[in-house]
Scaffold this active site. Structure first.
Site, PDB file in Angstrom:
ATOM      1  NE  ARG A 160      -3.809  -0.023   0.358  1.00 34.26           N
ATOM      2  CZ  ARG A 160      -4.479  -0.496  -0.707  1.00 34.26           C
ATOM      3  NH1 ARG A 160      -4.367   0.085  -1.895  1.00 34.26           N
ATOM      4  NH2 ARG A 160      -5.247  -1.554  -0.579  1.00 34.26           N
ATOM      5  CD  GLN A 197      -8.697  -4.565  -7.198  1.00 30.75           C
ATOM      6  OE1 GLN A 197      -9.774  -4.873  -7.702  1.00 30.75           O
ATOM      7  NE2 GLN A 197      -8.492  -3.387  -6.627  1.00 30.75           N
ATOM      8  NE  ARG A 243      -1.957  -5.959  -6.173  1.00 25.88           N
ATOM      9  CZ  ARG A 243      -2.903  -5.194  -5.643  1.00 25.88           C
ATOM     10  NH1 ARG A 243      -2.654  -3.949  -5.320  1.00 25.88           N
ATOM     11  NH2 ARG A 243      -4.109  -5.673  -5.444  1.00 25.88           N
ATOM     12  CG  HIS A 255      -1.307   1.394  -8.215  1.00 23.07           C
ATOM     13  ND1 HIS A 255      -1.431   2.402  -7.294  1.00 23.07           N
ATOM     14  CD2 HIS A 255      -2.524   0.809  -8.305  1.00 23.07           C
ATOM     15  CE1 HIS A 255      -2.678   2.411  -6.838  1.00 23.07           C
ATOM     16  NE2 HIS A 255      -3.360   1.464  -7.449  1.00 23.07           N
ATOM     17  CG  ASP A 270     -10.879   4.345  -8.913  1.00 20.80           C
ATOM     18  OD1 ASP A 270      -9.944   4.375  -9.740  1.00 20.80           O
ATOM     19  OD2 ASP A 270     -11.268   3.294  -8.348  1.00 20.80           O
ATOM     20  CD  GLU A 291      -3.200   4.142  -9.984  1.00 23.36           C
ATOM     21  OE1 GLU A 291      -3.595   3.137 -10.606  1.00 23.36           O
ATOM     22  OE2 GLU A 291      -3.795   4.569  -8.975  1.00 23.36           O
TER      23      GLU A 291
HETATM   24  C1  BG6 Z   1      -6.512   1.827  -8.455  1.00 23.57           C
HETATM   25  C2  BG6 Z   1      -7.889   1.435  -8.905  1.00 23.57           C
HETATM   26  O1  BG6 Z   1      -5.622   1.708  -9.517  1.00 23.57           O
HETATM   27  O2  BG6 Z   1      -6.106   0.966  -7.406  1.00 23.57           O
HETATM   28  C3  BG6 Z   1      -8.837   1.508  -7.729  1.00 23.57           C
HETATM   29  O3  BG6 Z   1      -8.342   2.288  -9.950  1.00 23.57           O
HETATM   30  C4  BG6 Z   1      -8.338   0.640  -6.589  1.00 23.57           C
HETATM   31  O4  BG6 Z   1     -10.132   1.087  -8.134  1.00 23.57           O
HETATM   32  C5  BG6 Z   1      -6.912   1.049  -6.253  1.00 23.57           C
HETATM   33  O5  BG6 Z   1      -9.167   0.793  -5.471  1.00 23.57           O
HETATM   34  C6  BG6 Z   1      -6.275   0.224  -5.138  1.00 23.57           C
HETATM   35  O6  BG6 Z   1      -6.354  -1.130  -5.413  1.00 23.57           O
HETATM   36  P1  BG6 Z   1      -5.851  -2.199  -4.363  1.00 23.57           P
HETATM   37  O7  BG6 Z   1      -6.113  -3.545  -4.967  1.00 23.57           O
HETATM   38  O8  BG6 Z   1      -4.389  -1.944  -4.162  1.00 23.57           O
HETATM   39  O9  BG6 Z   1      -6.630  -1.949  -3.103  1.00 23.57           O
END
Ligand code: BG6
Length: 296
Positions: free
Chosen positions: A58, A83, A88, A164, A209, A271
């Site tokens: 994060r 997701q 990563r 990201h 977003d 990003e």
């Molecule tokens: C962004 C997405 O790139 O990443 C968002 O557009 C998402 O929708 C965010 O919430 C964080 O994603 P994650 O999987 O790291 O919680």
């Protein structure tokens, strides 16, 4: 430049003779820290982030591959992936460094991940033969991150990629992003409606977003300013989209790894990626995408 491997082989750091530094976690080849010569941190990192691969980091620069966002049933080859994919959270290999000395010294750190080095449980989610080469180049005034994807198998495959980047900023209420004027975007907080940006800079006053396809093309910089000061200039290469994300208070509160909760005031994600539709890679082919972030 000095390069050190620390924390039980879990991270690689490099420091230039002039004091600028970068640290990359082998989990995800995630850039965790980028500091200027004064020691000022350019990237935001949550205090409670996981660093063990149980989740993406994060903060810093997590690498999204081979899918952006959640799996979608309308694209069967990626429908089992978590997701933002597996790159990563996978453990990458540090392949080595190249340096240039002198007044304009720089250092490039190379990292690799391939279908041969991921666990069987991950291969079961996405069975293609691939290679990823990720290079992180630190210069006095900039950081470049370049990803090369190769298809090392017989079958073609589709993928998306995204760098990201979580930028460290002083006050989100004063942040302005330019370079996205008159561009079409998908508004993920408004039912994925397709909208068109106005000619004004992007500002923030709620959860944001958005997936932009900048009208001016990749070489035109995306510029982040904060409290009236220009902070970052992002130039893309072969990456047609820019995702702009800030979770704001409620979403930040709902994420167990986002701390402090009011940290959303000190970060903004811009990003660079290729996430609208799919990049298709045939047997033996390669794709290269990159961003260079300049300090202003
Ligand atoms: C962004 C997405 O790139 O990443 C968002 O557009 C998402 O929708 C965010 O919430 C964080 O994603 P994650 O999987 O790291 O919680």
């Amino acid at each position: 430049p000095q390069v050190t491997i620390s924390d039980g082989n879990s991270r690689v750091s490099a420091i230039l003779p002039t004091g600028e530094s970068v640290t990359v976690l082998l989990i995800g080849a995630t850039v965790l820290s980028w500091k200027d010569a004064q020691g000022d941190e350019k990237l935001w990192l949550s205090k409670d982030t996981r660093l063990d691969g149980s989740k993406g980091v994060r903060g810093g620069i997590p690498l999204v591959f081979p899918i952006f966002g959640p799996a979608r049933s309308d694209h069967p080859p990626t429908s089992k992936l978590p997701q933002h994919g597996f790159a990563r959270t996978a453990r990458w290999e540090f392949l080595g460094k190249s340096t240039s000395e002198g007044s304009s010294s720089s250092v490039k750190l190379d990292f690799g991940l391939s279908s041969d080095s991921i666990p069987d449980s991950t291969k079961a989610l996405w069975p293609y033969k691939f290679g990823l080469l990720y290079s992180v180049t630190l210069d006095k005034e900039s950081l470049n991150t370049t990803l090369v994807v190769t298809n090392d198998g017989e079958e073609p495959f589709d993928f998306q990629i995204l760098l990201h980047t979580y930028f460290n900023i002083k006050d989100i209420s004063t942040v302005q992003i330019t370079g996205l004027e008159d561009s079409e975007y998908i508004d993920k907080v408004d039912g994925a409606k397709i909208k068109a940006e106005t000619s004004s800079p992007v500002t923030f006053s709620a959860e944001t977003d958005r997936v932009y396809t900048p009208a001016k093309g990749a070489k035109h910089p995306i510029v982040i300013s904060d409290s009236g000061v220009t902070r970052f200039r992002i130039v893309r290469d072969n990456l047609d989209q820019v995702v702009v994300w800030n979770p704001w208070f409620e979403k930040a509160q709902s994420m167990s790894d986002f701390t402090p909760t009011d940290g959303y005031k000190n970060m903004v994600c811009a990003e660079a990626g290729s996430v609208n539709g799919w990049q298709k890679l045939d047997k033996g082919d390669a794709f290269e995408g990159a961003q260079t972030i300049y300090l202003s």
